[in-house]
Design an enzyme around this catalytic site. Structure first.
Site, PDB file in Angstrom:
ATOM      1  N   HIS A 109       5.366  13.879   9.502  1.00 33.08           N
ATOM      2  CA  HIS A 109       5.555  15.468   9.780  1.00 33.08           C
ATOM      3  C   HIS A 109       4.612  16.264  10.373  1.00 33.08           C
ATOM      4  O   HIS A 109       3.642  15.811  10.480  1.00 33.08           O
ATOM      5  CB  HIS A 109       5.596  15.908   8.093  1.00 33.08           C
ATOM      6  CG  HIS A 109       4.494  15.888   7.134  1.00 33.08           C
ATOM      7  ND1 HIS A 109       3.605  16.876   7.310  1.00 33.08           N
ATOM      8  CD2 HIS A 109       3.977  14.716   6.431  1.00 33.08           C
ATOM      9  CE1 HIS A 109       2.458  16.382   6.543  1.00 33.08           C
ATOM     10  NE2 HIS A 109       2.718  15.152   5.627  1.00 33.08           N
ATOM     11  N   GLU A 116       1.985   8.472   7.544  1.00 30.44           N
ATOM     12  CA  GLU A 116       1.629   9.431   6.615  1.00 30.44           C
ATOM     13  C   GLU A 116      -0.009   9.449   6.577  1.00 30.44           C
ATOM     14  O   GLU A 116      -0.720   8.537   6.927  1.00 30.44           O
ATOM     15  CB  GLU A 116       2.029   9.418   5.132  1.00 30.44           C
ATOM     16  CG  GLU A 116       3.005  10.312   4.859  1.00 30.44           C
ATOM     17  CD  GLU A 116       2.723  11.803   4.801  1.00 30.44           C
ATOM     18  OE1 GLU A 116       1.379  12.153   5.262  1.00 30.44           O
ATOM     19  OE2 GLU A 116       3.057  12.944   4.313  1.00 30.44           O
ATOM     20  N   ASP A 162      -3.331  15.195   7.599  1.00 31.17           N
ATOM     21  CA  ASP A 162      -2.158  14.936   7.245  1.00 31.17           C
ATOM     22  C   ASP A 162      -1.206  15.775   7.647  1.00 31.17           C
ATOM     23  O   ASP A 162      -1.348  17.001   7.359  1.00 31.17           O
ATOM     24  CB  ASP A 162      -2.458  14.997   5.564  1.00 31.17           C
ATOM     25  CG  ASP A 162      -1.137  15.121   4.908  1.00 31.17           C
ATOM     26  OD1 ASP A 162      -0.112  14.500   5.322  1.00 31.17           O
ATOM     27  OD2 ASP A 162      -0.937  15.651   3.867  1.00 31.17           O
ATOM     28  N   GLU A 219       7.531  19.281   5.207  1.00 32.45           N
ATOM     29  CA  GLU A 219       7.115  18.228   4.219  1.00 32.45           C
ATOM     30  C   GLU A 219       6.635  18.763   3.322  1.00 32.45           C
ATOM     31  O   GLU A 219       6.718  18.357   2.002  1.00 32.45           O
ATOM     32  CB  GLU A 219       6.626  16.952   5.041  1.00 32.45           C
ATOM     33  CG  GLU A 219       6.357  15.726   4.165  1.00 32.45           C
ATOM     34  CD  GLU A 219       5.209  15.681   3.396  1.00 32.45           C
ATOM     35  OE1 GLU A 219       4.943  14.641   2.447  1.00 32.45           O
ATOM     36  OE2 GLU A 219       4.485  16.675   3.378  1.00 32.45           O
ATOM     37  N   GLU A 220       5.359  19.346   3.543  1.00 33.28           N
ATOM     38  CA  GLU A 220       4.532  19.944   2.565  1.00 33.28           C
ATOM     39  C   GLU A 220       5.116  20.758   1.342  1.00 33.28           C
ATOM     40  O   GLU A 220       4.587  21.169   0.391  1.00 33.28           O
ATOM     41  CB  GLU A 220       3.512  20.761   3.175  1.00 33.28           C
ATOM     42  CG  GLU A 220       2.404  19.821   4.055  1.00 33.28           C
ATOM     43  CD  GLU A 220       1.935  18.725   3.329  1.00 33.28           C
ATOM     44  OE1 GLU A 220       1.982  18.731   2.256  1.00 33.28           O
ATOM     45  OE2 GLU A 220       1.179  18.180   3.990  1.00 33.28           O
ATOM     46  N   HIS A 231      -5.288  18.188   2.123  1.00 34.10           N
ATOM     47  CA  HIS A 231      -4.967  19.674   1.987  1.00 34.10           C
ATOM     48  C   HIS A 231      -5.907  20.700   1.829  1.00 34.10           C
ATOM     49  O   HIS A 231      -6.035  21.950   1.247  1.00 34.10           O
ATOM     50  CB  HIS A 231      -3.937  20.089   0.790  1.00 34.10           C
ATOM     51  CG  HIS A 231      -2.962  19.293   0.890  1.00 34.10           C
ATOM     52  ND1 HIS A 231      -1.666  19.310  -0.042  1.00 34.10           N
ATOM     53  CD2 HIS A 231      -2.265  18.302   1.890  1.00 34.10           C
ATOM     54  CE1 HIS A 231      -0.662  18.510   0.422  1.00 34.10           C
ATOM     55  NE2 HIS A 231      -0.744  18.036   1.664  1.00 34.10           N
TER      56      HIS A 231
END
Length: 340
Positions: free
Chosen positions: A63, A224, A173, A201-202, A312
């Site tokens: 992603h 990923e 990520d 995706e998130e 994140h």
């Protein structure tokens, strides 16, 4: 590999605003693509012929998007109010640098001054609705001249090597997965491959769902970044994965039970070719595999991840060697799948 990951991590691509990342990848992929298209959800879908003609049998996905924020109000004093886009821990954002909108307006995330915080407030984790973004505006008119409601907000972070083979940046990520796919596109492949650089995706694996319906693969490999919790005070059985110990293989996570044959094949290849690997010990999280697996009559899925600390967050950390080992294992796995 590292230079490519660096370039990708410096781009902004908060979910639904992946344009900058997509444009970069499109330019890099164009010389090696048989066909390339962008679908309604913004996924970049690249097809490359291999030595064995298998059509859409195999799809690889990573992603493009990252977590961030969206501006939902502007105060009379010119401060921006915001909401999270994706899963972000409010404890890690106070005082952090951000850029707002396509113009990359610079700002910092603020909160009530500490000397004004009550004893009771001090005990609680601040909420996003109590924070604001300071862009240096004098009032609402100033702020509105620079930023619009709905503007996306990305963390500002350097992309640097440090310590003993470690790398720090935002959006590792999943820019590392995108980098591995770009490297694979440059190579002669043993079979036809469809590469999906997915969106959103998130916020619920939305892009991959549409892409998988379009491509209709038999088998899919997800590349990923996954949580590493090898930190002080964390019990060993809760550490999930450790940077530097090789790519992370998943047998199950919060959204997917992975295909057993494809999972075992991955482990065997790692052992056979002396590529270090580790198991994801925690049954948590999820990725595009959960959407792809459920497409139409079903898709067999496997995943290779890189262990990332502080996922994140404005600055995530991973091991550079893991990037190369992820690429090597993905390559060997494609060669084996070509023979299935």
């Amino acid at each position: 590999m590292l230079s490519l990951v660096k370039e990708l991590c410096l781009l902004n691509g908060v979910s639904s605003g992946e344009d900058e990342v997509r444009a970069f990848i499109r330019e890099k992929a164009a010389p090696y693509a048989e066909t390339m298209r962008t679908d309604a959800l913004g996924n970049l879908i690249v097809f490359k012929k291999g030595a064995k003609a298998t059509g859409n049998k195999l799809m690889l996905t990573a992603h493009m998007d990252e977590v961030g924020f969206i501006v939902n109000d502007i105060t009379e004093d010119g401060y921006l109010k915001f909401a999270p886009v994706g899963g972000i821990d409010p404890r890690v954002v106070i005082g952090k640098r951000v850029s707002v909108g396509l113009g990359r307006v610079q700002g910092a995330i603020g909160l009530k001054a500490y000397h004004l915080v009550s004893a009771e407030e001090e005990k609680n984790v601040p909420k996003f609705e109590d924070m604001y973004i300071d862009i240096g505006a004098r009032d609402r008119a100033d702020a509105e001249a620079a930023v619009s409601l709905g503007a996306l907000v990305a963390f500002e972070s350097d992309a640097v090597e440090f310590g003993y083979g470690m790398f720090k940046a935002k959006a590792i990520d999943d820019r590392v997965g995108c980098a591995v796919m770009l490297k694979l596109l440059e190579e002669e492949l043993p079979m036809d491959c469809t590469f999906v650089f997915s969106t959103q995706e998130e916020v619920g694996t939305r892009g991959a769902l549409g892409a998988a319906f379009s491509v209709t693969p038999e088998i899919a490999l997800v590349l990923e970044g996954t949580t590493a919790a090898d930190l002080p005070g964390t019990d060993s059985h809760r550490q999930v994965a450790v940077p530097g110990r090789g790519p992370v293989l998943s047998f199950m996570d919060g959204g997917t039970v992975y295909d057993r044959e494809l999972f075992e094949l991955m482990r065997e290849l790692g052992e056979k070719h002396q590529i270090p690997w580790q198991l994801k010990s925690g049954i948590s999280g999820g990725n595009d595999a959960s959407a792809v697996q459920r497409t139409k009559e079903g898709v067999r899925v496997a995943a290779i991840s890189v262990a990332v600390r502080y996922l994140h967050a404005p600055s995530s950390v991973a091991c550079v060697q893991d990037f190369d080992h992820m690429h090597a294992l993905a390559r060997k796995w494609i060669e084996a799948v070509a023979c299935l």
